[in-house]
Design a protein around this motif. Structure first.
Motif, PDB file in Angstrom:
ATOM      1  N   GLN A   6       0.832  -1.208   0.000  1.00 34.59           N
ATOM      2  CA  GLN A   6       0.000   0.000   0.000  1.00 34.59           C
ATOM      3  C   GLN A   6       0.866   1.257   0.000  1.00 34.59           C
ATOM      4  O   GLN A   6       0.570   2.223  -0.703  1.00 34.59           O
ATOM      5  CB  GLN A   6      -0.924   0.008   1.222  1.00 34.59           C
ATOM      6  N   ILE A   7       1.929   1.220   0.809  1.00 38.18           N
ATOM      7  CA  ILE A   7       2.825   2.375   0.898  1.00 38.18           C
ATOM      8  C   ILE A   7       3.454   2.670  -0.461  1.00 38.18           C
ATOM      9  O   ILE A   7       3.576   3.824  -0.871  1.00 38.18           O
ATOM     10  CB  ILE A   7       3.934   2.129   1.949  1.00 38.18           C
ATOM     11  N   LYS A   8       3.817   1.624  -1.208  1.00 40.57           N
ATOM     12  CA  LYS A   8       4.443   1.819  -2.517  1.00 40.57           C
ATOM     13  C   LYS A   8       3.513   2.526  -3.489  1.00 40.57           C
ATOM     14  O   LYS A   8       3.963   3.221  -4.392  1.00 40.57           O
ATOM     15  CB  LYS A   8       4.863   0.467  -3.098  1.00 40.57           C
ATOM     16  N   HIS A   9       2.206   2.347  -3.314  1.00 44.95           N
ATOM     17  CA  HIS A   9       1.232   2.952  -4.226  1.00 44.95           C
ATOM     18  C   HIS A   9       0.779   4.338  -3.773  1.00 44.95           C
ATOM     19  O   HIS A   9      -0.053   4.950  -4.430  1.00 44.95           O
ATOM     20  CB  HIS A   9       0.018   2.028  -4.377  1.00 44.95           C
ATOM     21  N   MET A  10       1.309   4.825  -2.671  1.00 43.33           N
ATOM     22  CA  MET A  10       0.934   6.143  -2.168  1.00 43.33           C
ATOM     23  C   MET A  10       2.017   7.164  -2.487  1.00 43.33           C
ATOM     24  O   MET A  10       3.206   6.846  -2.475  1.00 43.33           O
ATOM     25  CB  MET A  10       0.715   6.103  -0.643  1.00 43.33           C
ATOM     26  N   ARG A  16       2.047  11.826   4.301  1.00 39.08           N
ATOM     27  CA  ARG A  16       2.074  12.937   5.263  1.00 39.08           C
ATOM     28  C   ARG A  16       0.666  13.334   5.674  1.00 39.08           C
ATOM     29  O   ARG A  16       0.391  13.552   6.854  1.00 39.08           O
ATOM     30  CB  ARG A  16       2.816  14.138   4.663  1.00 39.08           C
ATOM     31  N   THR A  17      -0.230  13.415   4.695  1.00 44.48           N
ATOM     32  CA  THR A  17      -1.619  13.806   4.984  1.00 44.48           C
ATOM     33  C   THR A  17      -2.283  12.797   5.910  1.00 44.48           C
ATOM     34  O   THR A  17      -2.968  13.178   6.871  1.00 44.48           O
ATOM     35  CB  THR A  17      -2.425  13.940   3.673  1.00 44.48           C
ATOM     36  N   GLN A  18      -2.082  11.509   5.638  1.00 46.05           N
ATOM     37  CA  GLN A  18      -2.669  10.468   6.485  1.00 46.05           C
ATOM     38  C   GLN A  18      -2.147  10.558   7.923  1.00 46.05           C
ATOM     39  O   GLN A  18      -2.899  10.393   8.879  1.00 46.05           O
ATOM     40  CB  GLN A  18      -2.383   9.069   5.914  1.00 46.05           C
ATOM     41  N   LEU A  19      -0.858  10.833   8.055  1.00 45.27           N
ATOM     42  CA  LEU A  19      -0.281  10.964   9.389  1.00 45.27           C
ATOM     43  C   LEU A  19      -0.892  12.149  10.125  1.00 45.27           C
ATOM     44  O   LEU A  19      -1.284  12.035  11.294  1.00 45.27           O
ATOM     45  CB  LEU A  19       1.240  11.132   9.306  1.00 45.27           C
ATOM     46  N   ILE A  20      -0.994  13.287   9.458  1.00 45.10           N
ATOM     47  CA  ILE A  20      -1.550  14.479  10.098  1.00 45.10           C
ATOM     48  C   ILE A  20      -3.004  14.252  10.499  1.00 45.10           C
ATOM     49  O   ILE A  20      -3.411  14.593  11.614  1.00 45.10           O
ATOM     50  CB  ILE A  20      -1.395  15.705   9.159  1.00 45.10           C
ATOM     51  N   ILE A  21      -3.787  13.637   9.609  1.00 45.86           N
ATOM     52  CA  ILE A  21      -5.191  13.341   9.948  1.00 45.86           C
ATOM     53  C   ILE A  21      -5.256  12.432  11.168  1.00 45.86           C
ATOM     54  O   ILE A  21      -6.056  12.658  12.083  1.00 45.86           O
ATOM     55  CB  ILE A  21      -5.914  12.702   8.740  1.00 45.86           C
ATOM     56  N   SER A  22      -4.409  11.405  11.195  1.00 42.09           N
ATOM     57  CA  SER A  22      -4.445  10.463  12.333  1.00 42.09           C
ATOM     58  C   SER A  22      -4.117  11.161  13.648  1.00 42.09           C
ATOM     59  O   SER A  22      -4.692  10.835  14.693  1.00 42.09           O
ATOM     60  CB  SER A  22      -3.481   9.296  12.091  1.00 42.09           C
ATOM     61  N   GLN A  23      -3.224  12.151  13.610  1.00 39.24           N
ATOM     62  CA  GLN A  23      -2.868  12.862  14.842  1.00 39.24           C
ATOM     63  C   GLN A  23      -4.018  13.750  15.317  1.00 39.24           C
ATOM     64  O   GLN A  23      -4.274  13.855  16.515  1.00 39.24           O
ATOM     65  CB  GLN A  23      -1.595  13.677  14.642  1.00 39.24           C
ATOM     66  N   PHE A  24      -4.731  14.368  14.373  1.00 41.79           N
ATOM     67  CA  PHE A  24      -5.905  15.149  14.761  1.00 41.79           C
ATOM     68  C   PHE A  24      -6.999  14.249  15.334  1.00 41.79           C
ATOM     69  O   PHE A  24      -7.706  14.640  16.264  1.00 41.79           O
ATOM     70  CB  PHE A  24      -6.433  15.978  13.587  1.00 41.79           C
ATOM     71  N   VAL A  25      -7.110  13.033  14.803  1.00 44.10           N
ATOM     72  CA  VAL A  25      -8.076  12.071  15.356  1.00 44.10           C
ATOM     73  C   VAL A  25      -7.700  11.727  16.798  1.00 44.10           C
ATOM     74  O   VAL A  25      -8.560  11.682  17.685  1.00 44.10           O
ATOM     75  CB  VAL A  25      -8.150  10.792  14.484  1.00 44.10           C
ATOM     76  N   LEU A  26      -6.410  11.502  17.067  1.00 40.88           N
ATOM     77  CA  LEU A  26      -5.968  11.209  18.428  1.00 40.88           C
ATOM     78  C   LEU A  26      -6.246  12.378  19.372  1.00 40.88           C
ATOM     79  O   LEU A  26      -6.678  12.174  20.519  1.00 40.88           O
ATOM     80  CB  LEU A  26      -4.473  10.877  18.451  1.00 40.88           C
ATOM     81  N   ILE A  27      -6.022  13.600  18.903  1.00 38.73           N
ATOM     82  CA  ILE A  27      -6.292  14.774  19.734  1.00 38.73           C
ATOM     83  C   ILE A  27      -7.788  14.870  20.037  1.00 38.73           C
ATOM     84  O   ILE A  27      -8.191  15.131  21.184  1.00 38.73           O
ATOM     85  CB  ILE A  27      -5.782  16.062  19.047  1.00 38.73           C
ATOM     86  N   PHE A  28      -8.617  14.626  19.026  1.00 41.13           N
ATOM     87  CA  PHE A  28     -10.066  14.656  19.224  1.00 41.13           C
ATOM     88  C   PHE A  28     -10.499  13.589  20.240  1.00 41.13           C
ATOM     89  O   PHE A  28     -11.291  13.855  21.143  1.00 41.13           O
ATOM     90  CB  PHE A  28     -10.802  14.447  17.898  1.00 41.13           C
ATOM     91  N   ILE A  29      -9.958  12.379  20.097  1.00 41.01           N
ATOM     92  CA  ILE A  29     -10.285  11.295  21.044  1.00 41.01           C
ATOM     93  C   ILE A  29      -9.853  11.679  22.455  1.00 41.01           C
ATOM     94  O   ILE A  29     -10.572  11.422  23.425  1.00 41.01           O
ATOM     95  CB  ILE A  29      -9.624   9.970  20.595  1.00 41.01           C
ATOM     96  N   ASP A  90      10.695   5.888   6.389  1.00 43.48           N
ATOM     97  CA  ASP A  90      11.608   6.344   5.343  1.00 43.48           C
ATOM     98  C   ASP A  90      10.894   7.306   4.395  1.00 43.48           C
ATOM     99  O   ASP A  90      11.404   8.382   4.081  1.00 43.48           O
ATOM    100  CB  ASP A  90      12.156   5.143   4.572  1.00 43.48           C
ATOM    101  N   ARG A  91       9.704   6.938   3.943  1.00 42.01           N
ATOM    102  CA  ARG A  91       8.941   7.790   3.021  1.00 42.01           C
ATOM    103  C   ARG A  91       8.511   9.085   3.686  1.00 42.01           C
ATOM    104  O   ARG A  91       8.399  10.122   3.041  1.00 42.01           O
ATOM    105  CB  ARG A  91       7.705   7.042   2.517  1.00 42.01           C
ATOM    106  N   LEU A  92       8.254   9.027   4.973  1.00 42.90           N
ATOM    107  CA  LEU A  92       7.781  10.204   5.694  1.00 42.90           C
ATOM    108  C   LEU A  92       8.887  11.241   5.885  1.00 42.90           C
ATOM    109  O   LEU A  92       8.653  12.441   5.761  1.00 42.90           O
ATOM    110  CB  LEU A  92       7.221   9.786   7.054  1.00 42.90           C
ATOM    111  N   PHE A  93      10.098  10.777   6.169  1.00 42.27           N
ATOM    112  CA  PHE A  93      11.165  11.695   6.569  1.00 42.27           C
ATOM    113  C   PHE A  93      12.262  11.936   5.542  1.00 42.27           C
ATOM    114  O   PHE A  93      12.970  12.936   5.626  1.00 42.27           O
ATOM    115  CB  PHE A  93      11.831  11.183   7.854  1.00 42.27           C
TER     116      PHE A  93
END
Length: 198
Positions: A6-10, A16-29, A90-93
């Motif tokens: 999946q990562i190879k196809h992104m 980056r967008t998925q990571l940021i969304i996931s962090q906002f979800v954690l903050i909301f929770i 690796d892809r993120l940073f």
């Protein structure tokens, strides 16, 4: 489809967008959970944040540096396959600016610590919060070294919060680990580019 596939196809920006969304979800929770679990929303959050230079140094900065040092030693002496997380880190940073790595590391440290230490550990205890933190990193389930590392770091940072009851301390430790390891990935990528063009 396996996560690595999946990562190879992104695209990098999608990761980056998925990571940021996931962090906002954690903050909301975290905020929703604290409304339910805390006696007083504002007072309980305020008491979890204290600026104590000595605690931040001894229980935040130094443990963060120790974790990074141990991790770098293991990366140096263990086969690369032991540290293969499917390519996410690796892809993120790898092609990011120092500013991006710093800000995303701060966001992740803040979001994860307010949930796992701030809400879960204060409400359900050290063991439950530490196990849940490790469970969130399910992508490491088939990677024993990464899984053990996440478990140990989770319990270590949870213990630091147990000692200090200060989220600033755990956010600093978590931030140092993520930021420095992110910068190492970026540096390796830069060195690799220079060697391939040199």
């Amino acid at each position: 489809m396996k996560q690595s596939e999946q990562i190879k196809h992104m695209e990098d920006h999608e990761i980056r967008t998925q990571l940021i969304i996931s962090q906002f979800v954690l903050i909301f929770i975290s905020l929703a959970g604290s409304f339910i679990l805390f006696d007083s929303f504002f007072r309980d959050w305020l008491r979890l944040f204290a600026w104590d230079n000595q605690d931040i140094l001894y229980y935040g900065v130094l443990p963060g540096l120790i974790i990074v040092g141990v991790d770098l030693l293991l990366i140096r002496f263990l086969p690369p396959s032991y540290y293969d997380d499917g390519g996410i880190n690796d892809r993120l940073f790898r092609n990011q600016s120092v500013t991006f790595i710093t800000l995303i590391s701060l966001m992740v440290a803040f979001a994860e610590e307010i949930l796992f230490r701030g809400v879960l550990q204060t409400s359900f205890g050290y063991l439950i919060a530490s196990f849940i933190f490790a469970l969130v990193h399910l992508r490491y389930l088939r990677k024993p070294v990464l899984l053990i590392g996440v478990l140990l770091i989770s319990f270590y940072i949870g213990y630091l919060f147990h000692l200090t009851e200060n989220l600033v301390v755990t956010i600093v430790a978590h931030f140092i680990v993520d930021c420095l390891l992110g910068l190492v990935i970026r540096l390796k990528s830069e060195v690799g580019k220079n060697e391939s063009t040199g």
